[in-house]
Enzyme design. Structure first.
Site, PDB file in Angstrom:
ATOM      1  N   LYS A  13       5.364   5.251  10.248  1.00  0.00           N
ATOM      2  CA  LYS A  13       4.796   3.904  10.000  1.00  0.00           C
ATOM      3  C   LYS A  13       5.839   3.034   9.331  1.00  0.00           C
ATOM      4  CE  LYS A  13       4.368   4.485   5.272  1.00  0.00           C
ATOM      5  NZ  LYS A  13       5.169   3.808   4.268  1.00  0.00           N
ATOM      6  N   ASP A 138      -0.920   7.634   1.608  1.00  0.00           N
ATOM      7  CA  ASP A 138      -0.590   7.164   2.960  1.00  0.00           C
ATOM      8  C   ASP A 138      -1.312   7.915   4.067  1.00  0.00           C
ATOM      9  OD1 ASP A 138       1.158   5.147   2.500  1.00  0.00           O
ATOM     10  OD2 ASP A 138       2.968   6.312   2.866  1.00  0.00           O
TER      11      ASP A 138
HETATM   12  C1  LIG Z   1       4.704   3.354  -1.172  1.00  0.00           C
HETATM   13  C2  LIG Z   1       3.916   3.802   0.031  1.00  0.00           C
HETATM   14  C3  LIG Z   1       3.427   2.559   0.824  1.00  0.00           C
HETATM   15  O1  LIG Z   1       2.869   2.907   2.052  1.00  0.00           O
HETATM   16  O2  LIG Z   1       4.663   4.543   1.004  1.00  0.00           O
HETATM   17  P1  LIG Z   1       5.908   5.570   1.016  1.00  0.00           P
HETATM   18  O3  LIG Z   1       7.132   4.861   0.544  1.00  0.00           O
HETATM   19  O4  LIG Z   1       5.616   6.740   0.148  1.00  0.00           O
HETATM   20  O5  LIG Z   1       6.035   5.985   2.456  1.00  0.00           O
HETATM   21  C4  LIG Z   1       2.652   4.591  -0.398  1.00  0.00           C
HETATM   22  O6  LIG Z   1       1.780   3.810  -1.153  1.00  0.00           O
HETATM   23  C5  LIG Z   1       2.922   5.859  -1.154  1.00  0.00           C
HETATM   24  O7  LIG Z   1       2.069   6.823  -0.643  1.00  0.00           O
HETATM   25  P2  LIG Z   1       2.426   8.394  -0.736  1.00  0.00           P
HETATM   26  O8  LIG Z   1       3.840   8.650  -0.295  1.00  0.00           O
HETATM   27  O9  LIG Z   1       1.353   9.119  -0.006  1.00  0.00           O
HETATM   28  O10 LIG Z   1       2.409   8.585  -2.274  1.00  0.00           O
HETATM   29  P3  LIG Z   1       1.686   9.675  -3.179  1.00  0.00           P
HETATM   30  O11 LIG Z   1       2.266  11.014  -2.840  1.00  0.00           O
HETATM   31  O12 LIG Z   1       0.219   9.470  -3.117  1.00  0.00           O
HETATM   32  O13 LIG Z   1       2.226   9.209  -4.630  1.00  0.00           O
HETATM   33  C6  LIG Z   1       3.470   9.558  -5.218  1.00  0.00           C
HETATM   34  C7  LIG Z   1       3.508   8.941  -6.622  1.00  0.00           C
HETATM   35  O14 LIG Z   1       3.739   7.507  -6.535  1.00  0.00           O
HETATM   36  C8  LIG Z   1       2.932   6.784  -7.460  1.00  0.00           C
HETATM   37  N1  LIG Z   1       2.032   5.877  -6.725  1.00  0.00           N
HETATM   38  C9  LIG Z   1       1.808   6.079  -5.384  1.00  0.00           C
HETATM   39  C10 LIG Z   1       0.980   5.215  -4.685  1.00  0.00           C
HETATM   40  C11 LIG Z   1       0.384   4.139  -5.390  1.00  0.00           C
HETATM   41  N2  LIG Z   1      -0.440   3.281  -4.756  1.00  0.00           N
HETATM   42  N3  LIG Z   1       0.604   3.967  -6.703  1.00  0.00           N
HETATM   43  C12 LIG Z   1       1.439   4.810  -7.388  1.00  0.00           C
HETATM   44  O15 LIG Z   1       1.641   4.623  -8.581  1.00  0.00           O
HETATM   45  C13 LIG Z   1       2.182   7.811  -8.279  1.00  0.00           C
HETATM   46  O16 LIG Z   1       2.946   8.074  -9.439  1.00  0.00           O
HETATM   47  C14 LIG Z   1       2.186   9.048  -7.388  1.00  0.00           C
HETATM   48  O17 LIG Z   1       2.142  10.243  -8.122  1.00  0.00           O
HETATM   49  N1  LIG Z   2       5.722  18.060   6.451  1.00  0.00           N
HETATM   50  C1  LIG Z   2       6.470  17.361   5.575  1.00  0.00           C
HETATM   51  N2  LIG Z   2       7.330  16.447   6.036  1.00  0.00           N
HETATM   52  C2  LIG Z   2       8.080  15.703   5.186  1.00  0.00           C
HETATM   53  N3  LIG Z   2       8.045  15.810   3.861  1.00  0.00           N
HETATM   54  C3  LIG Z   2       7.195  16.692   3.325  1.00  0.00           C
HETATM   55  C4  LIG Z   2       6.380  17.510   4.162  1.00  0.00           C
HETATM   56  N4  LIG Z   2       5.645  18.274   3.358  1.00  0.00           N
HETATM   57  C5  LIG Z   2       5.995  17.970   2.092  1.00  0.00           C
HETATM   58  N5  LIG Z   2       6.938  17.033   2.046  1.00  0.00           N
HETATM   59  C6  LIG Z   2       7.522  16.414   0.817  1.00  0.00           C
HETATM   60  O1  LIG Z   2       7.117  15.039   0.760  1.00  0.00           O
HETATM   61  C7  LIG Z   2       8.216  14.183   0.397  1.00  0.00           C
HETATM   62  C8  LIG Z   2       7.997  12.777   0.990  1.00  0.00           C
HETATM   63  O2  LIG Z   2       8.169  12.842   2.344  1.00  0.00           O
HETATM   64  P1  LIG Z   2       7.836  11.723   3.442  1.00  0.00           P
HETATM   65  O3  LIG Z   2       6.370  11.597   3.627  1.00  0.00           O
HETATM   66  O4  LIG Z   2       8.618  12.086   4.644  1.00  0.00           O
HETATM   67  O5  LIG Z   2       8.449  10.401   2.853  1.00  0.00           O
HETATM   68  P2  LIG Z   2       7.849   9.031   2.348  1.00  0.00           P
HETATM   69  O6  LIG Z   2       6.705   9.327   1.403  1.00  0.00           O
HETATM   70  O7  LIG Z   2       8.990   8.331   1.690  1.00  0.00           O
HETATM   71  O8  LIG Z   2       7.398   8.282   3.561  1.00  0.00           O
HETATM   72  C9  LIG Z   2       9.449  14.938   0.930  1.00  0.00           C
HETATM   73  O9  LIG Z   2      10.612  14.630   0.197  1.00  0.00           O
HETATM   74  C10 LIG Z   2       9.059  16.411   0.798  1.00  0.00           C
HETATM   75  O10 LIG Z   2       9.458  16.932  -0.453  1.00  0.00           O
END
Ligand SMILES: C[C@@](CO)(OP(=O)(O)O)[C@H](O)COP(=O)(O)OP(=O)(O)OC[C@H]1O[C@@H](n2ccc(N)nc2=O)[C@H](O)[C@@H]1O
Ligand SMILES: Nc1ncnc2c1ncn2[C@@H]1O[C@H](COP(=O)(O)OP(=O)(O)O)[C@@H](O)[C@H]1O
Length: 280
Positions: A13, A138
């Site tokens: 995404k 996400d």
């Molecule tokens: C920022 C976003 C935008 O789409 O994307 P990614 O960069 O990760 O792809 C998401 O909100 C990320 O979602 P996701 O990657 O599932 O994050 P999570 O594992 O739930 O959260 C990791 C950590 O980030 C912080 N966190 C995350 C999401 C949120 N809305 N508020 C937060 O403060 C929290 O400290 C949490 O423990």
């Molecule tokens: N199947 C998986 N694919 C990718 N990352 C994973 C998976 N399972 C656990 N992880 C952990 O989740 C973290 C975030 O990965 P990813 O979802 O690819 O990135 P982002 O949250 O930045 O979009 C990775 O660094 C890894 O430690």
């Protein structure tokens, strides 16, 4: 008996915009964001087992199988549904990890959707989304299956129709931990709340996490500067990947060609729905 594997896509995404509009009592941040699926995917292969075991056959380097989001998703559905069945999982990663492209979350969503069908557990989509939310903010949108405007921490979703576009995506070569960005004191947490409309998103795009990431990771800033020569690029999620939206594949290919010596990346088409939507 030889296991029969079924292959399912798990698309990446992009966050076409992202605003941080507040914070919950538990520290999680309230967002407004637009999720768009792109045709750049991991592949998850699944084989049903009748011994109840859940096993990832090819763990990712640095991620123990038990922590992998595919295994955690399978266990969650197994516990929730009470099925006696298990699964062997094979994962082909293509989506860069920690790039803000949601690869891990998408893998988890695909496992929930596909095992729900293979195990015939008939858990409603809405419940799968709630289970997915336990794995990451996400995950629900990938189960929702349509491009969406999201509020809450990303789990309150409204379907969005988006025009056909192409994206140049660059990986600046750094890994940005999501939690580090959300905990930064540089983060603006009070972007005025607004109801986003499609037409507004093209004009007023921004990502509130971008300023924090570029101040800590100059490589992300450099990749943005390279793309700025061709338009108005943006970072996706909490980085590190950055992207430029283009009107045609030809235009996107041309831009990528000039930068592909310097950066890993790819060109991808914006999808109108998740590839599994409507078929599972
Ligand atoms: C920022 C976003 C935008 O789409 O994307 P990614 O960069 O990760 O792809 C998401 O909100 C990320 O979602 P996701 O990657 O599932 O994050 P999570 O594992 O739930 O959260 C990791 C950590 O980030 C912080 N966190 C995350 C999401 C949120 N809305 N508020 C937060 O403060 C929290 O400290 C949490 O423990
Ligand atoms: N199947 C998986 N694919 C990718 N990352 C994973 C998976 N399972 C656990 N992880 C952990 O989740 C973290 C975030 O990965 P990813 O979802 O690819 O990135 P982002 O949250 O930045 O979009 C990775 O660094 C890894 O430690």
């Amino acid at each position: 008996m030889t296991a029969v594997f079924h292959a399912y896509p798990a698309p990446a995404k992009l966050n076409l915009m992202l605003k941080v509009v507040g914070r919950r009592a538990d520290g999680y941040h309230l967002l407004e964001t637009v999720f768009r699926f792109i045709d750049y995917s991991d592949t998850v292969e699944l084989a049903v087992r009748d011994d109840g075991v859940i096993e990832l056959l090819n763990p990712i380097d640095g991620v123990p199988a038990e922590r992998d989001l595919t295994v955690r998703a399978a266990r969650l559905l197994q516990q929730h549904s009470g099925t006696p069945l298990g699964a062997s999982i094979r994962l082909t990663k293509r989506i860069p990890m920690g790039g803000g492209l949601g690869g891990g979350s998408s893998d988890a969503a695909t496992v929930l959707l596909a095992l729900n069908a293979l195990w015939q557990t008939a858990v409603p989509r809405e419940t799968l989304m709630q289970l997915g939310l336990k794995l990451g903010a996400d995950v629900p949108v990938f189960i929702f299956g349509r491009n969406a405007f999201a509020t809450g921490i990303g789990e309150e979703l409204t379907e969005l129709e988006l025009p056909e576009k192409w994206y140049v995506v660059l990986h600046p070569g750094v890994h940005v931990p999501t939690a580090e960005i959300f905990s930064s004191e540089l983060l603006t947490r009070d972007s005025g709340i607004s109801i986003m409309r499609i037409l507004e998103t093209t004009q007023q795009r921004r990502n509130d996490l971008q300023r924090v990431v570029t101040s800590k990771y100059p490589a992300v800033n450099e990749a943005l500067s390279e793309l700025e020569k061709y338009g108005s690029p943006l970072m996706t999620g909490s980085g590190s990947c950055v992207f430029l939206e283009c009107d045609s594949e030809n235009e996107a290919d041309k831009v990528y060609k000039t930068l592909s010596q310097k950066y890993n990346g790819f060109v991808a088409r914006g999808l109108s729905v998740h590839p599994l939507f409507g078929s599972i």
